[in-house]
Design a protein around this motif. Structure first.
Motif, PDB file in Angstrom:
ATOM      1  N   SER A  22       0.883  -1.149  -0.192  1.00 46.50           N
ATOM      2  CA  SER A  22      -0.071  -0.004  -0.064  1.00 46.50           C
ATOM      3  C   SER A  22       0.901   1.265   0.146  1.00 46.50           C
ATOM      4  CB  SER A  22      -0.772   0.033   1.251  1.00 46.50           C
ATOM      5  OG  SER A  22      -1.665   1.236   1.413  1.00 46.50           O
ATOM      6  N   THR A  50      -1.460  -1.148  -4.006  1.00 49.16           N
ATOM      7  CA  THR A  50      -2.494  -0.918  -3.429  1.00 49.16           C
ATOM      8  C   THR A  50      -2.738   0.448  -2.920  1.00 49.16           C
ATOM      9  OG1 THR A  50      -2.478  -1.765  -1.489  1.00 49.16           O
ATOM     10  CG2 THR A  50      -3.004  -3.450  -3.288  1.00 49.16           C
ATOM     11  N   GLY A  65      -4.855  -2.001   3.300  1.00 47.31           N
ATOM     12  CA  GLY A  65      -4.102  -1.995   2.007  1.00 47.31           C
ATOM     13  C   GLY A  65      -4.944  -2.871   1.058  1.00 47.31           C
TER      14      GLY A  65
END
Length: 335
Positions: free
Chosen positions: A23, A73, A334
């Motif tokens: 993330s 992400t 995430g």
């Protein structure tokens, strides 16, 4: 891409660790109610997030341990500035063979040509409805047209595309068939995902109404000739084919956790927390070790130690964590 430099590390259950979901931000420009509350989210200041340089270092270390697949992400990755340059740098890391992105598509279209040039392996596009008004209700934003423009741009540039649709009781069951029809006309994989309790509100649920059985039965009712097709190793989705469709359909039993036995993935949150399971509370904060001067070898040892203590499945991980962990926002975890 250069060849990988190491055989993959295996966890304490004999599963290879070859895939990291990273993330890059906890921020998002949508407010999907199953992911985060409409108001009250306290986003982290930039200094508390991993820098791109720190992320590149971690990915290089993980590649030496056998990680070959990276998925970027968020939150929403394209909210963070200079993402394209970061992606280009990842493509240079020895051992990383696949680079994927999960996005909501609102800000993505201007970058699609660059993604194509970089040879992005695939893009997962979050889309829970093909109805503009329902999209606005589900996301609390009126951005449907922008998402569909991204969808068509990805296909125009021949970037392999998957649609991720969360199925929510009383909200978008009527969209299952219209979403599935996208695979009739386009070479995409439309995957229906069981809703998970990571909505950031603390308002979880005791049981899941729309589990993978019910989703599949709904698809069978409309498409009686649907058949199961082979899944790739370590796949989270169960895939199906309908005669005459250009693409395929999939179901991800994220809440039922049917795929834990072959799980090859770990997560690193934007604040540098390692999660060896979606349902754990975080194994260690790698950022702290980076910023106190830990060497690459020391960080590598930390990863190996964490991989050697993975939960058997999401149910075991959930039991080990605090009761509050299950109500975190998906934007923090995430994806």
């Amino acid at each position: 891409m250069k060849d990988k430099v190491s055989n993959p590390i295996h966890d304490n259950h004999g599963r290879p660790i070859t895939y990291v979901r990273l993330s890059v931000t906890d921020r998002c420009n949508l407010r999907c109610f199953y992911c985060m509350p409409e108001k009250g989210m306290k986003f982290l200041p930039k200094k508390e997030l991993l820098s791109y340089e720190e992320m590149e270092r971690l990915l290089s270390i993980l590649a030496e341990l056998g990680i070959v697949k990276v998925r970027i992400t968020g939150g929403e990755p394209f909210v963070r500035k200079d993402l394209a340059s970061f992606l280009a740098n990842i493509r240079k890391i020895t051992g990383i063979e696949e680079l994927h992105i999960t996005t909501n598509g609102v800000l993505t279209k201007p970058y699609v040509e660059k993604l194509s040039q970089l040879g992005i392996t695939s893009v997962n596009l979050s889309l829970d409805t093909v109805d503009r008004q329902r999209f606005k209700m589900l996301t609390r934003r009126d951005e449907f047209n922008q998402v569909m423009e991204t969808f068509h741009a990805l296909l125009d540039h021949n970037i392999p595309t998957k649609i991720n649709a969360v199925v929510i009781e009383g909200k978008n069951e009527q969209d299952i068939i219209p979403l599935a029809e996208l695979a009739r006309n386009y070479p995409v994989s439309v995957r229906f995902i069981e809703e998970m309790p990571f909505n950031g509100s603390g308002g979880g649920y005791q049981s899941l109404q729309w589990d993978y059985h019910k989703i599949l039965n709904t698809l069978k009712t409309r498409f009686p000739e649907i058949t199961k097709i082979a899944d790739k190793p370590h796949a989270t989705a169960m895939h199906y084919k309908v005669p005459g469709f250009k693409g395929n359909l999939g179901i991800i039993a994220a809440y039922s956790r049917t795929f834990c036995g072959s799980c090859n993935r770990i997560r690193i949150t934007s604040q540098g927390v390692l999660q060896t399971c979606l349902y754990d509370e975080g194994t260690l904060n790698i950022k702290d070790f980076i910023r106190t001067g830990a060497s690459d070898e020391a960080i590598k040892d930390l990863f190996i130690g964490a991989f050697g203590q993975r939960a058997k499945d999401g149910f075991e991980a959930e039991k080990k964590g605090p009761a509050s962990a299950i109500h975190k926002s998906m934007s923090i975890i995430g994806g």
